[in-house]
Enzyme design. Structure first.
Site, short mmCIF file in Angstrom:
data_model
loop_
_atom_site.label_atom_id
_atom_site.label_comp_id
_atom_site.label_asym_id
_atom_site.label_seq_id
_atom_site.Cartn_x
_atom_site.Cartn_y
_atom_site.Cartn_z
N GLY A 1 0.88 -1.17 0.00
CA GLY A 1 0.00 0.00 0.00
C GLY A 1 0.90 1.21 0.00
O GLY A 1 1.56 1.49 1.00
N HIS A 2 1.01 1.87 -1.14
CA HIS A 2 1.95 2.99 -1.28
C HIS A 2 1.15 4.29 -1.41
O HIS A 2 0.35 4.44 -2.33
CB HIS A 2 2.85 2.79 -2.51
CG HIS A 2 3.74 1.58 -2.37
ND1 HIS A 2 4.59 1.16 -3.36
CD2 HIS A 2 3.91 0.71 -1.34
CE1 HIS A 2 5.24 0.08 -2.94
NE2 HIS A 2 4.85 -0.22 -1.73
#
Ligand code: GDP
Ligand code: IMO
Ligand code: MG
Length: 425
Positions: free
Chosen positions: A39-40
């Site tokens: 999850g960036h």
């Protein structure tokens, strides 16, 4: 200049933000490992993007995005992500390439991840339940694997899916008493994936080498962090891929010799989600202060992240195995307001100094942290735009980290947004 950006702790170091910033000067951004467990976060003004499969360059309208062979692709998540960017006015047509050799995460992988974790009870790994381990297991096992190339040949996939689901149903039924899954439903989903994604599928290795020969700048975006690396992390509390920069070669077919700079991203402290050892963890009000101030809740699962002091033994080890040249340190602003701040500069076992971070968790369970304490910095740092303008104590803290790790800190984060970044080069 080809650059690789990787996390040097247990993930969530702020790689998305660093990649987004560096992507301004790079033509192509490549994800080479992991899957939708990542999850960036990229924050531009009042817009926030949470990317799971698309490289963080996706938010820039002209950046080419490559999902290389080492990634395990969940088409449902990917299509959702493409749609959510379209809703924000960003299209990916003509600038998204997905490797034909990337493996596909399907419903039975996610089911297996969940069933296995549930059955392990208190011994569970604490995975993101995104089907990552089961999909990589099928890749290694070969016989029951589905790759993006299979979506191009959708008629042939029907029998294959029936075989696989039949096999999985027998195992899940016997081991977990699970309800059987419907092969027809999974195949129908594959048909939709094929219709919507085939146009992006190609030989990304050939593409990357052509672009390197043409002199274009490539940015390689690591997922997870070095301590979650399957071979070099805190096994078994790791992910199922080589999440350190060692994964870049196999993950996209570009050898490390072609990469000019390896940037290691760290937080000014340490976090970890899921189970596993964490020597500098703060299970007290300081840990809670960091969690609250840094909004330390998972981008993918929303779980509270465990927080602790910066651990130089972890980062030194991660930098060594990853051939790291410089550090990008995020979240310096989060530490502001604490009376004193600590850095774990070494470990001892039974009073004896430990030279290198032991990835073996039985040894790691025995280590005692040696801390260096520095004075805290009271002021709010979120508006600071140069290293010189940081309070003295904050600069001394950065210097103490550099000394403890033995690498320069060239980028400093003082807030989530693009512009809250200090460059020292
Ligand atoms: P990644 O997985 O390494 O890309 O990191 P995540 O996006 O999962 O988590 C990092 C979080 O920290 C995100 O919410 C970012 O918006 C935020 N962030 C990144 N850099 C900074 C920083 O310098 N200061 C603060 N306060 N937040 C930051
Ligand atoms: P980014 O790219 C933080 C952790 C999980 C769990 C372990 C195994 O955002 O930094 P998995 O689902 O991969 O089988 O879970 O790895 N994990 C992450 N932790 N950031 C990540 O990615 C992670 N990806 C996996 O919490 O402990
Ligand atoms: Mg993350």
């Amino acid at each position: 200049m080809n650059i690789c950006v990787v996390g040097l702790q247990w993930g969530d170091e702020g790689k998305g933000k660093v990649v987004d910033i560096l992507a301004e000067k790079n033509d192509i951004v490549v994800r080479y490992g992991g899957g939708a467990n990542a999850g960036h976060t990229v924050v531009i003004g009042d817009k926030k993007f949470a990317l799971h499969l698309l490289p963080s360059g996706a938010v820039r309208p002209n950046t080419v995005c490559v999902i290389a062979n080492g990634v395990v692709v969940d088409p449902e998540v990917l299509l959702g992500e493409i749609d959510s960017l379209i809703n924000k006015g960003i299209t990916l047509d003509d600038r998204l390439l997905i490797s034909e050799n990337a493996h596909v995460v399907l419903d039975y992988h996610k089911a297996e991840d969940r069933l296995r974790e549930e059955s392990l009870g208190k011994n569970k790994i604490g995975t993101t339940v995104r089907g990552i381990g089961p999909c990589y297991s099928d890749k290694v096992g070969r016989s029951y694997a589905v790759r993006m190339a299979d979506l191009l040949n959708i008629e042939n996939l029907k029998g294959k899916i029936e075989n696989i689901v039949n096999y999985k149903n027998k195992i899940f039924g016997a081991l977990y008493n699970a309800e059987p899954m419907n092969a027809g439903e999974i195949y129908e989903k594959c048909k939709v994936y094929s219709q919507k994604l085939s146009k992006y599928v190609c030989d990304t290795t050939a593409y990357l080498h052509e672009q390197i020969e043409a002199g274009r700048n490539i940015l390689f975006e690591g997922a997870q962090g070095a301590l979650l690396d399957l071979d070099h992390g805190t096994f078994p509390f790791v992910t199922s891929s080589n999440a350190s920069s060692l994964g870049v070669g196999p993950g996209c077919g570009v050898p490390v010799q072609m990469i000019d700079n390896f940037i290691g991203v760290v937080k000014a402290y340490t976090t970890r989600v899921g189970a596993g050892p964490f020597p500098s963890e703060l299970e007290n009000e300081i840990g809670q202060y960091i969690r609250d101030k840094g909004h330390e809740y998972g981008t993918t699962t929303g779980r509270p992240r465990r927080c602790g002091w910066f651990d130089a033994m972890v980062v030194k080890y991660a930098a060594k195995i990853g051939g790291i040249n410089e550090l990008a340190m995020m979240h310096l602003d989060t530490l502001a307001g604490l009376d004193e701040v600590k850095i774990c500069t070494g470990y001892t076992i039974d009073g004896k100094e430990v030279k290198m971070f032991p990835s073996n968790i039985d040894k790691l369970a025995k280590v005692e942290c040696v801390f260096k304490t520095v004075k805290g910095f009271g002021e709010d740092l979120t508006e600071v735009d140069s290293f010189e303008k940081l309070p003295d104590q904050a600069r001394l803290y950065v210097k103490a980290v550099e000394d403890a790790v033995g690498l320069p800190v060239t980028i400093i984060g003082v807030g989530p947004s693009r512009k809250q970044t200090i460059f020292r080069k």
